[in-house]
Design a protein around this motif. Structure first.
Motif, short mmCIF file in Angstrom:
data_model
loop_
_atom_site.label_atom_id
_atom_site.label_comp_id
_atom_site.label_asym_id
_atom_site.label_seq_id
_atom_site.Cartn_x
_atom_site.Cartn_y
_atom_site.Cartn_z
N GLU A 257 -4.90 -0.01 -7.96
CA GLU A 257 -6.26 -0.01 -7.39
C GLU A 257 -6.37 0.99 -6.25
O GLU A 257 -5.52 1.04 -5.36
CB GLU A 257 -6.60 -1.41 -6.89
N THR B 25 -5.86 -8.93 2.04
CA THR B 25 -6.31 -7.99 1.02
C THR B 25 -5.18 -7.29 0.30
O THR B 25 -5.26 -7.06 -0.90
CB THR B 25 -7.21 -6.92 1.67
N SER B 26 -4.10 -6.93 0.99
CA SER B 26 -3.04 -6.14 0.37
C SER B 26 -2.39 -6.86 -0.81
O SER B 26 -2.12 -6.25 -1.84
CB SER B 26 -1.98 -5.79 1.41
N SER C 264 -2.86 0.45 -4.15
CA SER C 264 -2.11 -0.81 -4.17
C SER C 264 -1.02 -0.70 -5.22
O SER C 264 -1.27 -0.22 -6.33
CB SER C 264 -3.03 -1.99 -4.49
N PHE D 101 0.83 -1.20 0.00
CA PHE D 101 0.00 0.00 0.00
C PHE D 101 0.87 1.26 0.00
O PHE D 101 1.91 1.33 0.67
CB PHE D 101 -0.92 0.02 1.21
N ILE E 142 -7.60 2.09 -2.95
CA ILE E 142 -8.13 1.44 -1.75
C ILE E 142 -9.09 2.36 -1.02
O ILE E 142 -10.18 1.96 -0.60
CB ILE E 142 -6.97 1.01 -0.82
N ASP F 150 -3.76 -9.25 -2.56
CA ASP F 150 -4.78 -9.66 -3.53
C ASP F 150 -5.20 -8.51 -4.45
O ASP F 150 -5.78 -8.74 -5.50
CB ASP F 150 -6.02 -10.19 -2.81
N SER F 151 -4.94 -7.28 -4.06
CA SER F 151 -5.35 -6.13 -4.86
C SER F 151 -4.46 -5.96 -6.08
O SER F 151 -3.30 -6.39 -6.10
CB SER F 151 -5.31 -4.86 -4.00
N LYS F 152 -4.99 -5.32 -7.10
CA LYS F 152 -4.27 -5.13 -8.35
C LYS F 152 -3.47 -3.82 -8.31
O LYS F 152 -3.78 -2.92 -7.55
CB LYS F 152 -5.25 -5.10 -9.52
#
Length: 390
Positions: A210, A202-203, A187, A173, A212, A205-207
């Motif tokens: 993206e 989540t961190s 991300s 992030f 946040i 898995d994000s593209k």
């Protein structure tokens, strides 16, 4: 007074960074100082310390790194890999490597059409982020096959210049502030550079790119975003003399702001999970703290033992400003000789624009340095500030 050392280098310093040889931190500091002068040079200076403390203000110039041809606006020195990254208004960024006692620059292709304004290494030092006046963030990483630094851009997310960037401890992030008055978290996951970790959830898995969360808390320019050591709290400042704290960064963040009647801040630093040092146009570091319920408030100036009453300070400043204006307009004279009720700053004499932690970045930061438009670098020590170490 928490001041440990004061060093005067030039008429103006735009930013600074320190090397990270913690084994000799009390004997030797190697510092990068950007001089804002006609030559626009980046100087590496050597500062010698005795075992008992600072001997004298003796600095020796060891290297002159010349590559940029405009103002250097950002610099960061990686702790483990000993690499320096610089960003400049000339729209370029360089990574400097020490090879056989010489600093060798490598150009990073940013693909920007406006100035690069800020730069910071990621916690793992395998990436760095560059904010720019082109409303764009460049996430740069090393491509081993081609032996060069490349960048991926996060575009069309900001409505104005990106003033500061800050990496989350998870290395994924990235928080940014902008002159559009917003703080955003993106991300920066890059396949082949960042490894997926099931524990992070989540961190990882994000593209890439993206958004946040977008925080619309300020009605003015925003600066100096920072994460707390755990990454659970985010802090940034506005040009409206407000500082913002955000917990549980995500779809439903918990935000609060602290209003103060002094001049705006430019940068902040978490010295612990519950204490923040803010620096800016007031020329004196300000301490903010959270109580047991998590409510943040202004504590005091670092150069003062007690906080001055904001109401009386505001009234006296208003009276002085009105009297100064009245005297100039009525009599056509300059009233600059009139003393103010509280001298701006105790060590710095102009805006403080940079604050850097020193030593081990653990749960509590006890030393940090500040630099400002007065050309000074000041080293602060919180060891004797008992109220701040509790």
């Amino acid at each position: 007074m928490a001041v440990m050392a004061v060093h005067q280098f030039a008429q103006c310093i735009t930013c600074h960074a320190w090397s990270a040889d913690q084994s000799r931190v009390l004997e030797l500091f190697t510092s990068c100082v950007v001089h804002c002068n006609v030559q626009l040079q980046l100087l590496l200076l050597l500062l010698l310390f005795a075992h008992g403390g600072l001997v004298e203000d003796k600095w020796e110039k060891v290297y002159v790194l010349q590559k940029h041809d405009q103002v250097i606006s950002g610099i960061d020195w990686s702790a483990r890999s000993n690499r320096i990254v610089t960003a400049s208004h000339d729209r370029n960024s360089y990574v400097w490597n020490l090879e056989q006692s010489e600093w060798v620059p490598t150009l990073v292709i940013l693909r920007l059409n406006r100035a690069a304004l800020c730069v910071q290494w990621s916690p793992k030092e395998n990436k760095f982020a560059v904010g720019s006046g082109a409303k764009t963030i460049c996430i740069c990483y090393y491509e081993q096959d081609n032996n060069w630094w490349v960048s991926k851009l996060i575009r069309k997310r900001h409505n104005s210049s990106v003033t500061s960037v800050s990496w989350h401890p998870d290395n994924i992030f990235l928080a940014t502030t902008s002159t559009d008055g917003k703080c955003r978290v993106f991300s920066t996951f890059i396949k082949g550079v960042d490894a997926k970790d099931s524990k992070k959830g989540t961190s990882s898995d994000s593209k890439f790119g993206e958004l946040i969360v977008q925080l619309d808390l300020s009605s003015s320019w925003t600066f100096g975003v920072k994460w707390s050591p755990s990454g659970n709290t985010l802090a940034y400042v506005g040009h409206n003399s407000m500082i913002y704290f955000v917990d549980d960064v995500g779809p439903s963040p918990l935000a609060q702001n602290v209003v103060f009647r002094d001049l705006p801040l430019r940068d902040v630093l978490f010295v612990s999970e519950r204490k923040v040092i803010g620096v800016g146009f007031d020329c004196n570091p300000m301490v903010f703290a959270a109580d047991e319920r998590g409510t943040w408030s202004f504590v005091r100036y670092l150069g003062e033992r007690k906080a001055v009453s904001s109401a009386s300070r505001y009234g006296s400043q208003f009276s002085e400003a009105f009297g100064k204006f009245y005297g100039q307009s009525k009599h056509g004279v300059n009233n600059d000789a009139v003393e103010t009720s509280r001298t701006r700053g105790t060590v710095h004499e102009n805006c403080i624009n940079c604050i850097i932690p020193l030593g081990d970045h653990g749960k509590m930061i006890r030393r940090f340095s500040t630099s400002g438009l007065d050309g000074r670098i000041v080293v602060w020590d919180l060891e004797n500030e008992q109220d701040l170490l509790e």
